[in-house]
Scaffold this motif. Sequence first.
Motif, PDB file in Angstrom:
ATOM      1  N   ALA A 210       1.018  -1.206   0.055  1.00 54.79           N
ATOM      2  CA  ALA A 210      -0.027  -0.020   0.026  1.00 54.79           C
ATOM      3  C   ALA A 210       0.815   1.184   0.002  1.00 54.79           C
ATOM      4  CB  ALA A 210      -0.901  -0.082   1.294  1.00 54.79           C
ATOM      5  N   LEU A 211       0.247   2.048  -0.814  1.00 51.15           N
ATOM      6  CA  LEU A 211       1.122   3.654  -0.802  1.00 51.15           C
ATOM      7  C   LEU A 211       0.088   4.567  -0.316  1.00 51.15           C
ATOM      8  CD1 LEU A 211       2.824   3.852  -4.409  1.00 51.15           C
ATOM      9  CD2 LEU A 211       3.945   3.243  -2.172  1.00 51.15           C
ATOM     10  N   SER A 212       0.617   5.761  -0.085  1.00 48.71           N
ATOM     11  CA  SER A 212      -0.388   6.936   0.471  1.00 48.71           C
ATOM     12  C   SER A 212       0.090   8.067  -0.450  1.00 48.71           C
ATOM     13  CB  SER A 212      -0.120   7.002   1.981  1.00 48.71           C
ATOM     14  OG  SER A 212      -0.633   8.399   2.224  1.00 48.71           O
ATOM     15  N   PHE A 213      -0.838   8.921  -0.722  1.00 45.58           N
ATOM     16  CA  PHE A 213      -0.377  10.329  -1.394  1.00 45.58           C
ATOM     17  C   PHE A 213      -1.090  11.428  -0.783  1.00 45.58           C
ATOM     18  CE2 PHE A 213      -0.990   6.941  -5.128  1.00 45.58           C
ATOM     19  CZ  PHE A 213       0.547   6.694  -5.004  1.00 45.58           C
ATOM     20  N   ASN A 214      -1.218  11.353   0.582  1.00 47.68           N
ATOM     21  CA  ASN A 214      -1.744  12.359   1.259  1.00 47.68           C
ATOM     22  C   ASN A 214      -0.790  13.748   1.161  1.00 47.68           C
ATOM     23  OD1 ASN A 214      -3.556  13.662   3.304  1.00 47.68           O
ATOM     24  ND2 ASN A 214      -1.772  13.362   4.970  1.00 47.68           N
ATOM     25  N   GLY A 215      -1.489  14.673   1.582  1.00 46.24           N
ATOM     26  CA  GLY A 215      -0.997  16.042   1.112  1.00 46.24           C
ATOM     27  C   GLY A 215       0.680  16.187   1.639  1.00 46.24           C
ATOM     28  N   ASN A 216       0.673  15.523   2.710  1.00 42.10           N
ATOM     29  CA  ASN A 216       2.187  15.720   3.261  1.00 42.10           C
ATOM     30  C   ASN A 216       3.088  14.576   2.892  1.00 42.10           C
ATOM     31  OD1 ASN A 216       1.250  13.568   4.618  1.00 42.10           O
ATOM     32  ND2 ASN A 216       1.627  14.085   6.884  1.00 42.10           N
ATOM     33  N   ILE A 218       5.712  12.697  -0.160  1.00 40.02           N
ATOM     34  CA  ILE A 218       6.679  13.295  -0.801  1.00 40.02           C
ATOM     35  C   ILE A 218       6.210  13.683  -2.367  1.00 40.02           C
ATOM     36  CG2 ILE A 218       7.115  10.755  -2.074  1.00 40.02           C
ATOM     37  CD1 ILE A 218      10.223  11.857  -1.938  1.00 40.02           C
ATOM     38  N   MET A 219       5.130  13.155  -2.878  1.00 35.63           N
ATOM     39  CA  MET A 219       4.207  13.517  -3.816  1.00 35.63           C
ATOM     40  C   MET A 219       2.851  13.174  -3.362  1.00 35.63           C
ATOM     41  SD  MET A 219       3.550  10.901  -6.771  1.00 35.63           S
ATOM     42  CE  MET A 219       1.761  11.175  -6.502  1.00 35.63           C
ATOM     43  N   THR A 220       1.906  14.030  -3.707  1.00 42.85           N
ATOM     44  CA  THR A 220       0.531  13.972  -3.428  1.00 42.85           C
ATOM     45  C   THR A 220      -0.486  13.906  -4.429  1.00 42.85           C
ATOM     46  OG1 THR A 220      -1.155  15.035  -1.897  1.00 42.85           O
ATOM     47  CG2 THR A 220       0.255  16.441  -3.258  1.00 42.85           C
ATOM     48  N   THR A 221      -1.747  13.408  -4.344  1.00 43.78           N
ATOM     49  CA  THR A 221      -3.042  13.501  -4.981  1.00 43.78           C
ATOM     50  C   THR A 221      -3.932  14.352  -4.425  1.00 43.78           C
ATOM     51  OG1 THR A 221      -3.604  11.445  -4.291  1.00 43.78           O
ATOM     52  CG2 THR A 221      -2.504  11.489  -6.353  1.00 43.78           C
ATOM     53  N   GLY A 222      -3.611  14.904  -3.407  1.00 41.68           N
ATOM     54  CA  GLY A 222      -4.463  15.640  -2.319  1.00 41.68           C
ATOM     55  C   GLY A 222      -4.645  14.832  -1.321  1.00 41.68           C
ATOM     56  N   GLY A 223      -5.558  13.793  -1.707  1.00 39.55           N
ATOM     57  CA  GLY A 223      -5.645  12.506  -0.696  1.00 39.55           C
ATOM     58  C   GLY A 223      -5.730  11.445  -1.826  1.00 39.55           C
ATOM     59  N   GLY A 224      -5.212  10.193  -1.275  1.00 42.60           N
ATOM     60  CA  GLY A 224      -4.945   9.262  -2.101  1.00 42.60           C
ATOM     61  C   GLY A 224      -4.152   8.187  -1.838  1.00 42.60           C
ATOM     62  N   GLY A 225      -4.312   7.060  -2.525  1.00 39.09           N
ATOM     63  CA  GLY A 225      -3.336   5.854  -2.024  1.00 39.09           C
ATOM     64  C   GLY A 225      -3.409   4.921  -3.367  1.00 39.09           C
ATOM     65  N   ALA A 226      -2.619   3.705  -3.131  1.00 40.76           N
ATOM     66  CA  ALA A 226      -2.558   2.682  -4.487  1.00 40.76           C
ATOM     67  C   ALA A 226      -2.268   1.577  -3.676  1.00 40.76           C
ATOM     68  CB  ALA A 226      -1.521   3.432  -5.312  1.00 40.76           C
ATOM     69  N   ILE A 227      -2.792   0.211  -4.352  1.00 37.12           N
ATOM     70  CA  ILE A 227      -2.389  -0.757  -4.158  1.00 37.12           C
ATOM     71  C   ILE A 227      -1.570  -1.052  -5.022  1.00 37.12           C
ATOM     72  CG2 ILE A 227      -3.206  -3.170  -3.739  1.00 37.12           C
ATOM     73  CD1 ILE A 227      -6.236  -1.376  -3.289  1.00 37.12           C
ATOM     74  N   LEU A 228      -0.346  -1.861  -4.787  1.00 38.36           N
ATOM     75  CA  LEU A 228       0.793  -2.528  -5.669  1.00 38.36           C
ATOM     76  C   LEU A 228       0.648  -3.858  -5.531  1.00 38.36           C
ATOM     77  CD1 LEU A 228       3.618  -0.032  -4.963  1.00 38.36           C
ATOM     78  CD2 LEU A 228       1.983   0.370  -6.600  1.00 38.36           C
TER      79      LEU A 228
END
Length: 389
Positions: A210-216, A218-228
Motif C-alpha cells: 500500500a502507498l499513500s499520497f496524502n498532502g504531506n 513526498i508526492m501528493t494527489t491531495g488525498g489518495g493511495g494505491a495498492i501495488l
Amino acid sequence: MNEKWREIASEIKAIYGNKDYVALHEPTFNEKEIEYVTDCIKTGWVSSVGKYVNEFEKKLAEYTGVKRAVAVVNGTAALHIALKVAGVKENDEVFMPALTFVATANAASYLNAIPHFVDVSEKTLGLDPVKLKEHIHDIGEFKNGQLINKLTGRIIRAVVPMHTFGHSVDLDPLIDICQQYNLILVEDAAESLGSYYKGKHTGGFGVVSALSFNGNKIMTTGGGGAILTNNEKLADYAKHITTTAKIPHQWEYYHDEIGYNYRMPNINAALGYAQLEKMDDFLASKRQLTKQYHQLLKKINGVKVFKENSFEMSNYWLQAILIDPQKHERDNVLGILNAEGVMARPIWSPLSELAPYMHCPKADLTMTNHLNKIVINIPSTPVKGESYD
C-alpha cells in the motif's frame, strides 16, 4: 542549550527563505498540476471515471516496477484492501510494528483481524526481524501449515512491515520468516514511494502493498493511495471491490458482493500524474536537505540525523533526528522549535498504548519505548529548485 536550539531554528528558517513559519511538510505544485486538473474540470471528468485514473495507475506501476497499481482514495483504504485481497480474515492476527501510524492497525481492524505488535529496530526504525523471530519462538506453534499463537489459539496470518519515514525495513530476513511460517507479507509502503531495498523499489516485495499520497507525502494527489502487486488476479479483484463491486454493464447496476467506494477520483489522479513527473527532483532535493541538516546539527552534542542503511536508498520523506535523553529533554526541544516558528513533532505514540489497541497481543517493546522518547521530526519539504519552481 536552549539558545543553541533557537539558533538551529533560525538556520532552518534560513533554508526555507526565512519564512515566519516552516511547516513539517508541504506539497510543491507548478503549471503541470494546474494544466492537468484544469483539463479534468473542462471536460467534466472529475470523479472516479476518466483518463487520468488509468494513466496514473500505469505510470505508477512503471515507476515502482510492479505489474499493477490500483489507485484508491487514501493510504488507509489501500492497506485495508491489500490485507483483504491477500487473505487476511476475521479473527486472524497480523504482526506489525508497534511504532507506526495508527492506520496500520486500523486497516487490520476493518477486517475484524487483530493487530499483534512487535518491536522495531534502532537501525531501520521499522519492524525488527530478529525480535520477530524470537517472539515467534516464544508464542508460536506451527501446525497444519499455519502459525498459531499458543496464548490465544488464533492463526497468525500476515506480517505488515512499515517503511518508517521512507527508510526501508531489512526485508530479506522478514521474507525468510514469512516463508518458514507461511505468513503473508503485506508491505505498508505508505511513506516510501521512491525508496529502494537492495536496488528494488519498496512495495514490490509483498504479495500486495500500500502507498499513500496524502498532502504531506513526498508526492501528493491531495488525498489518495494505491495498492501495488505483481499478481494480476489480486489486482483485478482489488479494482473490482474498490469500485463498489459493480459488474460492468452499459446501463444496469449489479453488485456481486459487498464492495467499497474507494476509487480515486480522476481530478486527484491528474494531480498525481503531474507529481510523478517530478519525483527525481523531489528525491534529489530531499537528499540535499539531509546533508544540510547533517552539517547543521553537528553543532549540537547529543543529536544525530537518522540516515539510510547500506542496503537501501531512502526517499527521506520525513527528516528524523535522534536526541540523547541525557543531554536533551525531548519536549523542551519540541517546545523551543515550535515557539520559534519551526514545526517539529515527536514520533507516534506506540499503538499498544492507544485505547483501541491496549488489549492486543504484543511482544517485548523495549526499543519501541526507547525510540518514542528520542525521535523528533523536523521540516522536510523539498527545497524548491529551478526544475520545478
